[in-house]
Design an enzyme around this catalytic site. Structure first.
Site, PDB file in Angstrom:
ATOM      1  N   LYS A 160      -1.834 -28.526   9.302  1.00  0.00           N
ATOM      2  CA  LYS A 160      -2.874 -29.320   9.245  1.00  0.00           C
ATOM      3  C   LYS A 160      -3.251 -29.954  10.477  1.00  0.00           C
ATOM      4  O   LYS A 160      -4.258 -30.152  10.955  1.00  0.00           O
ATOM      5  CB  LYS A 160      -3.075 -30.106   8.009  1.00  0.00           C
ATOM      6  N   HIS A 167       0.233  17.726  -1.253  1.00  0.00           N
ATOM      7  CA  HIS A 167      -1.269  16.945  -1.309  1.00  0.00           C
ATOM      8  C   HIS A 167      -1.355  16.223  -2.732  1.00  0.00           C
ATOM      9  O   HIS A 167      -2.162  16.138  -3.439  1.00  0.00           O
ATOM     10  CB  HIS A 167      -2.496  18.099  -1.079  1.00  0.00           C
TER      11      HIS A 167
END
Length: 530
Positions: free
Chosen positions: A140, A285
């Site tokens: 912070k 696939h």
């Protein structure tokens, strides 16, 4: 530069000490005062470097078994004070609080403790309180403080210390702050995941670190990254697979490999009557173009490959048993992308080593029930659902011709095969005289069920030696909405059908089956797959 800050005092409190020694020695060389506590303080002293204890700074000892050490105004005041705020500066002077310019923290290993299977009390004790508070406070106040939030940032810190001799720019400090909030948010997400355990379905926390950037995504113009769930409920997974050889896995490779591993594992679990069973899945696939279970690994491979030998070219194959030299030689002149197995025999590896690009992956058979979640993104959001797991066990006969009990094992295998095909999906499965099962027909991915049935991707049944369609079972992943599906199935000579049921025209479909002498069973459980 005006925004550069010189490090004068550092607070160091870490769990992992590896690679910390070089940082401590450099800080000492730069004349930085070091404050520490507990095991970190002892480590620093072992290096012969002067260190001030947190306890002497705060005037309080470490209490509650080490749960409270750094949680004190004389620590957090020195971190959070704004150097350009006269009120803050005055209060530091009034309360004799030293400024702290650098905070080095490495949190208790909460995720690793959970993954180890530790008792709950041990897990709770690995929830870091002081460390996470130090990280947030220093991040912070990045305008004045450098925060090093984990062992991953040790090296970047050391590089800057060596390069800039203890000075850090605002850009440097903000970069570390960004890393800090990444560490703290991930840590909290992991703790939430442990306590929530999937019970609150309306709340989800996903935090992923250490992504592996892939060559590209589904197509070359798309970027892609692979992330691993560190605390997945499924410890044995495709994501944890060991890669023995071959070129790097692509985005499409990973999807197909996962589909092969799941379909082979599920087929293995679905067949109960075969001793020493081996399942083999051949995927292209995302769809199994071949799937078989028998009591011999080579036999299972031959059946899976025979299911659709055209589509098997360039496929991904998964075995549920050790791959032997015989199997490796059988595949010798065939082109496949990836082979997955729980183990590879040494002489099999010798054979495969001649194919430098062939990927070999080692991972155990998937558990029948994992409790895993499936995540899928949509534009602006995400969908979460349970994995479609388990084997259907209820088969209700609905036609005049009974669905013989001896067909139920084959039907269960067929439902498993069908659920791994893209909807709308149709699977035809066959039992050989030796009791082996295999996928002999499949239709998938069509916008209507009738086309999936009409456009089976496998060779016609008369081309498959030993396949009697009248004794095979046809599976549909969802109900047949009209009797035209039964008309098409009858055209193939199908005499056994399994579907979930539930259509408003079930009576019409059942009547068609009775007309053609087809036995039909309802499972009551749909298996859509998109």
């Amino acid at each position: 530069m005006a925004d550069n800050k010189k490090i004068k005092t550092a607070l160091v409190s870490v769990y992992h000490k590896e690679n910390l020694d070089a940082i401590i020695k450099k800080l000492n060389q730069l004349g930085v005062k070091i404050v520490s506590t507990g095991g970190t303080k002892s480590f620093i002293e072992s290096l012969g470097v002067p260190v001030t204890s947190v306890e002497s700074l705060t005037g309080y000892p470490s209490i509650l078994g080490g749960r409270v050490k750094t949680l004190h105004p004389k620590v957090f005041g020195g971190i959070l004070s704004r150097r350009d705020n006269q009120g803050d500066v005055s209060q530091l002077t009034e309360y004799e609080i030293p400024e702290i310019d650098l905070v080095i923290v490495d949190l208790y290993p909460f995720e690793d403790t959970v993954a180890s299977g530790a008792e709950e009390q041990d897990i709770i004790e690995k929830i870091d309180i002081g460390g996470i508070s130090l990280i947030r406070a220093a991040a912070k106040n990045f305008k004045d403080v450098v925060i090093v939030p984990s062992q991953e940032e040790y090296q970047p810190l050391l590089d800057l210390l060596n390069k800039k001799e203890g000075e850090f720019s605002l850009t440097d400090r903000k970069w570390f702050a960004g890393k800090a909030f990444g560490v703290s948010s991930h840590y909290d997400a992991a703790i939430f995941g442990y306590f929530n355990n999937g019970e609150d379905e309306a709340t989800e926390r996903i935090s992923l670190n250490e992504g592996h950037v892939l060559r590209y995504g589904e197509n070359p113009h798309q970027k892609a990254t692979f992330f691993q769930f560190k605390n997945s409920p499924e410890k044995h997974s495709l994501a944890n697979a060991q890669v023995l050889q071959g070129k790097a896995l692509s985005y499409n490779n990973m999807l197909d490999a996962d589909a092969a591993w799941k379909s082979a594992s599920d087929a293995f679990h679905s067949v109960k009557h075969i001793k020493n069973k081996v399942a083999v899945s051949v995927v292209k696939h995302l769809n199994p173009c071949g799937l078989a279970v028998s009591d011999d690994i080579l036999k299972s491979l031959e059946l899976a490959w025979a299911g659709d030998p055209v589509s098997a070219y360039g496929s991904i194959i998964c075995f549920t048993n050790t791959v032997s030299k015989e199997v490796a030689e059988w595949l010798g002149k065939k082109f496949v992308e990836i082979i997955i197995a729980p183990e590879f025999a040494e002489d099999a590896l010798d054979v495969f080593s001649k194919k430098k690009n062939l990927r070999l992956l080692v991972t155990p058979v998937k558990n029948e029930i994992t409790g895993e979640k499936l995540y899928r993104s949509i534009s602006g959001g995400m969908l979460v659902q349970d994995e479609d797991e388990g084997v259907d066990t209820e088969f209700k006969n609905v036609t005049q011709r009974p669905f013989e009990p001896q067909k139920l094992n084959l039907a269960k295998f067929g439902v498993t095969a069908c659920k791994h095909l893209k909807s709308n999906s149709i699977a035809i499965v066959t039992e050989n005289p030796d009791g082996s099962f295999w996928l002999t027909g499949a239709g998938m991915g069509q916008p209507n069920r009738l086309d999936s049935l009409r456009q089976l991707t496998m060779p016609r049944f008369e081309m498959k030696e030993g396949v009697d369609i009248a004794h095979s079972v046809l599976i549909s992943d969802a109900f047949f909405p009209f009797r035209d599906n039964i008309d098409a199935a009858n055209g193939y000579g199908v005499k056994y059908i399994v579907e979930p049921g539930g259509s408003i025209r079930d009576d019409e479909v059942i009547e068609a089956c009775n007309e053609f002498g087809i036995a039909m069973a309802f499972t009551g459980r749909r298996h859509f797959k998109h």
